[in-house]
Scaffold this motif. Structure first.
Motif, PDB file in Angstrom:
ATOM      1  N   GLY A 188      -7.839   6.192   2.022  1.00  0.00           N
ATOM      2  CA  GLY A 188      -7.848   6.258   0.575  1.00  0.00           C
ATOM      3  C   GLY A 188      -9.119   6.866   0.030  1.00  0.00           C
ATOM      4  O   GLY A 188     -10.130   6.992   0.726  1.00  0.00           O
ATOM      5  N   ARG A 189      -9.058   7.273  -1.261  1.00  0.00           N
ATOM      6  CA  ARG A 189     -10.195   7.934  -1.912  1.00  0.00           C
ATOM      7  C   ARG A 189     -10.807   6.978  -2.930  1.00  0.00           C
ATOM      8  O   ARG A 189     -10.100   6.330  -3.711  1.00  0.00           O
ATOM      9  N   LEU A 240       0.831  -1.207   0.000  1.00  0.00           N
ATOM     10  CA  LEU A 240       0.000   0.000   0.000  1.00  0.00           C
ATOM     11  C   LEU A 240       0.861   1.252   0.000  1.00  0.00           C
ATOM     12  O   LEU A 240       0.508   2.271  -0.619  1.00  0.00           O
ATOM     13  N   GLN A 241       1.994   1.205   0.689  1.00  0.00           N
ATOM     14  CA  GLN A 241       2.901   2.349   0.652  1.00  0.00           C
ATOM     15  C   GLN A 241       3.457   2.560  -0.751  1.00  0.00           C
ATOM     16  O   GLN A 241       3.645   3.694  -1.213  1.00  0.00           O
ATOM     17  N   GLU A 242       3.719   1.449  -1.446  1.00  0.00           N
ATOM     18  CA  GLU A 242       4.170   1.543  -2.843  1.00  0.00           C
ATOM     19  C   GLU A 242       3.109   2.214  -3.706  1.00  0.00           C
ATOM     20  O   GLU A 242       3.415   3.040  -4.574  1.00  0.00           O
ATOM     21  N   ILE A 247      -4.066   7.319   0.025  1.00  0.00           N
ATOM     22  CA  ILE A 247      -3.534   8.654   0.290  1.00  0.00           C
ATOM     23  C   ILE A 247      -2.474   8.594   1.380  1.00  0.00           C
ATOM     24  O   ILE A 247      -1.418   9.227   1.287  1.00  0.00           O
ATOM     25  N   ARG A 248      -2.758   7.822   2.405  1.00  0.00           N
ATOM     26  CA  ARG A 248      -1.823   7.748   3.522  1.00  0.00           C
ATOM     27  C   ARG A 248      -1.938   6.372   4.162  1.00  0.00           C
ATOM     28  O   ARG A 248      -3.027   5.820   4.305  1.00  0.00           O
ATOM     29  N   LEU A 294      -5.549  -1.665   9.175  1.00  0.00           N
ATOM     30  CA  LEU A 294      -4.753  -2.613   8.399  1.00  0.00           C
ATOM     31  C   LEU A 294      -5.024  -4.062   8.794  1.00  0.00           C
ATOM     32  O   LEU A 294      -4.967  -4.957   7.952  1.00  0.00           O
ATOM     33  N   HIS A 295      -5.333  -4.298  10.081  1.00  0.00           N
ATOM     34  CA  HIS A 295      -5.530  -5.682  10.501  1.00  0.00           C
ATOM     35  C   HIS A 295      -6.834  -6.273   9.958  1.00  0.00           C
ATOM     36  O   HIS A 295      -7.048  -7.477  10.062  1.00  0.00           O
TER      37      HIS A 295
END
Length: 751
Positions: free
Chosen positions: A727-728, A689-691, A718-719, A740-741
């Motif tokens: 996210g959008r 997700l960071q990628e 987004i972050r 995340l979990h």
């Protein structure tokens, strides 16, 4: 013909259509569907399709049966092909309107020239669509009119009877397999000719082709239009005043039930419910029939005024709520009962019937529970609400016929009885009068309990503050009495008849009852002197004084326990001890002390203070009264509420979720990460997700919410941080946040 699937077709519909579907078929929305494919799979189950068919009218069901006969589950059909299957002068426009309604429920799908039957519908409607049996294709090549004409009269009568449904019959000849020469009975001959099918050793079935050949139209007679509903016009004030009279009578009956069950509570049957003997006693006490008595008991239970005591020997006892109800105004009393009846998940009308095992169904038993009863009542009252104010149904059977046409599959074998019971119960409650909804009944449906109570208060006659004492010791109340006067009259007199005017009878037992309640002779004289508009007869004055003169000469009291001893000195020692005050001991004889406290407490205190008492039973023998351990009271069963359609806001959320799931399913996914069951390491998901954030790419994610419901969607991350993905949604431009979990899988979306 189109090759699209139902999933593709439904995805192509607008949000309004999907929202209407989820509202009309709430079972498709629970749990929240992740995408359109889930909705279609749920809709295709036989159970869901059967529930959807329960609300269809006769014409809509005929359209479905026609499509089954046309094999629309295999090949597309047209509206023009359906019309002649129904016959009876039905127009194309009527069939198109029916198809439109079926399409909204996705029982059928496609355009009018390319209609298909949804899966599950055939099973939901049963094995004999239109009352026709299964097909025998070989008969399609036979000249059936000629074959039928050659039948003997007994054979013809049999096939004609089966042709008009149902197409099966039970007979001992069903197992015949011989030739025509050996056949003796009509059934054997028809089996030998191949004009009957063998189902099992006792059952035969008429082939579909024979039934169609013998009918004027494929589906037989179909009522394509709603039956007429004859009505009568009444003045609204007449309807309301009639209903108010019934409402007051019902409240009086419930009050009498509470008073009687407070004094002599009936036992709860071992299997639950009210026993036949107790029901008959209630019938005599309230002067009503058993059906009415059962309804009164059910209303008291539904309103929380009585309950199962859940003791070792359980009884039906009034609750604390009963005192609140008794203190309320007549209109509020009625509103409580009417609201309880409207939401009652039970069918009081079943009382007195027998179940499939031939067991008698009694009031208050669990067997009378029906979760869909409130919806059935609302349907009947809704039909009356469609009429103008003061307009009532002339004949209840007309309403039965209309509602049976509107939903012939709803209610099962009790369908028509439920309508009759609802009308009868609503009339007894004053919700309906003269076949029309009262103003209070209409307010109960549209505005709620408070507004209904206000309307009923306006319809009820104003309380009066006076009575008319007669020379024969009867007292006439010319209307409902003010609460204080009503309470006083209930103490000193017995109701002899009720209605617009109530007639009370005064006798020595009723006067004694008032004196037992703490009233003096002077109080009773003052009561009649100030509230009677007629002179108080001398005979009443003499009777009150005579009963009061004899009242209280012999007195009794209560005691929780007693102490006795043959030695008066020991009794005196106990009475003079410090513990005697705490135990509230009172000496009633030289060798007897009594206390209002339980015996076990008295014995424990005396032992702690140096005495050595023993407990004795009714026969004088020493017994052990030590507690046997703690016990838990039985808990009442909590009924599951009837399913309700989701709110508009909830439906909008579901539609958005389904659309997001569809977009996610249609996306092309690249490199992905999936967590194994029980895996708490989210580092791979975090890195992917960071990628996506760094490269500005969209990500596909699979999520499980707090209720364990899985869904999927496409987001533009987004972050990512602090255990949260933000996210959008590119379609709606909404910002979403997911822990995340709870993300079970993720993938980069290929452009």
């Amino acid at each position: 013909m189109s090759r699209t699937t139902l999933i593709d077709w439904l995805r192509a519909q607008d949000d309004e259509m999907l929202a209407g579907l989820l509202s009309a078929r709430p079972d498709l929305a629970t749990p929240p569907p992740a995408e359109t494919a889930v909705v279609v799979v749920r809709a295709g189950t036989s159970g869901s399709a059967a529930r959807a068919c329960e609300g269809l009218d006769t014409l809509s069901l005929a359209v479905l049966e026609a499509m089954i006969l046309l094999r629309a589950d295999l090949d597309a059909v047209t509206v023009d092909a359906i019309v002649p299957m129904i016959g009876n002068g039905v127009t194309v426009d009527r069939v198109k309107a029916a198809v439109k309604g079926l399409r909204r429920l996705i029982l059928v799908w496609g355009e009018d020239h390319d209609l298909r039957l949804a899966s599950g519908v055939s099973n939901a409607l049963g094995p004999f669509p239109g009352g026709l049996g299964q097909s025998k294709p070989v008969l399609a090549e036979v000249d059936l009119p000629e074959v039928i004409n050659d039948l003997s009269e007994p054979e013809r009568r049999m096939v004609v009877s089966l042709a008009h449904g149902p197409p099966i019959g039970r007979t001992k000849d069903a197992g015949f397999t011989g030739s025509l020469e050996r056949a003796e009975t009509p059934v054997q001959k028809l089996l030998a000719k191949g004009l009957l099918l063998h189902r099992d050793p006792d059952t035969v079935e008429l082939p579909r082709e024979i039934g169609l050949a013998l009918r004027d139209s494929p589906l037989g007679p179909v009522a394509v239009g709603e039956p007429p509903l004859r009505t009568s016009a009444h003045k609204a004030v007449t309807v309301d005043s009639t209903g108010a009279g019934e409402a007051a009578e019902m409240s009086r009956h419930v009050e009498n039930l509470l008073n009687r069950w407070s004094e002599e509570p009936p036992s709860v049957l071992k299997a639950g419910g009210l026993g036949v003997r107790d029901l008959r006693r209630l019938t005599r006490d309230l002067d009503v029939d058993e059906t009415q008595a059962g309804l009164i008991a059910e209303l008291a239970l539904g309103a929380g005024l009585v309950a199962d005591s859940a003791a070792t020997a359980p009884e039906w006892l009034p609750t604390a709520q009963a005192d609140v109800w008794l203190a309320a105004t007549p209109a509020n009393r009625w509103a409580t009962l009417a609201a309880a009846w409207l939401d009652l998940p039970r069918l009081p009308g079943l009382g007195g019937r027998r179940d499939a095992r031939d067991r008698l169904l009694v009031p208050l038993a669990d067997e009378l529970r029906r979760p869909h009863a409130p919806a059935d009542r609302a349907r009947v009252l809704g039909a009356l609400a469609d009429l103008a104010g003061g307009e009532g149904v002339s004949d209840p059977e007309d309403l039965v016929a209309v509602l049976a046409w509107r939903a012939p599959r709803r209610g099962g074998r009790l369908r028509d009885d439920i309508i009759r019971w609802t009308l009868r119960e609503a009339t007894a409650l004053g919700v309906v009068a003269l076949g029309a909804l009262t103003s209070a009944g209409r307010a109960l449906l549209d505005e709620g309990t408070s507004a209904a109570a206000k309307r009923m208060a306006e319809a009820m006659p104003q309380p009066v503050d006076h009575v008319l004492v007669q020379a024969d010791l009867t007292v006439v109340a010319p209307g409902p009495l003010e609460p204080e006067l009503a309470t006083a009259m209930a103490q000193v007199a017995d109701v002899e008849s009720a209605g617009g005017a109530t007639v009370y009878r005064i006798g020595e037992p009723s006067v004694r009852r008032a004196l037992d309640a703490g009233r003096s002779a002077d109080d009773l004289h003052e009561l009649f002197r100030t509230h009677s508009r007629t002179p108080v007869p001398q005979s009443l004055t003499y009777m009150i004084d005579d009963v009061a003169r004899r009242h209280g000469r012999l007195r009794g009291g209560t005691a929780g326990s007693f102490l006795r001893c043959d030695d008066p000195a020991l009794v005196a020692e106990v009475a003079a001890s410090a513990v005697a005050h705490r135990l509230e001991l009172r000496r009633i004889a030289p060798t007897v002390l009594v206390s209002p406290l339980p015996l076990i407490e008295v014995l424990d205190e005396l032992r702690d203070n140096g005495f050595s008492p023993a407990a004795e039973g009714p026969d004088g023998q020493v017994i052990d009264v030590r507690p046997r351990g703690r016990r838990l009271a039985s808990r009442a069963k909590i009924a599951a509420p009837a399913p309700r359609p989701p709110s508009q806001e909830r439906v909008a959320e579901l539609v958005a979720k389904v659309r997001a799931g569809d977009r996610a399913s249609a996306s092309r996914r690249g490199r992905s990460v999936r967590l194994a069951a029980g895996d708490a390491d989210t580092s791979g998901t975090l890195a992917l997700l960071q990628e996506a954030v760094q490269q500005g790419r969209s990500a596909w994610i699979g999520v499980v919410d707090a209720h364990g419901v899985a869904s999927q969607r496409i987001l533009e991350p987004i972050r990512v941080g602090g255990g949260i993905l933000e996210g959008r949604d590119s379609e709606t431009d909404e910002i979403h946040r997911f822990p995340l979990h709870r993300i079970t899988s993720a993938a980069l979306v290929e452009e």
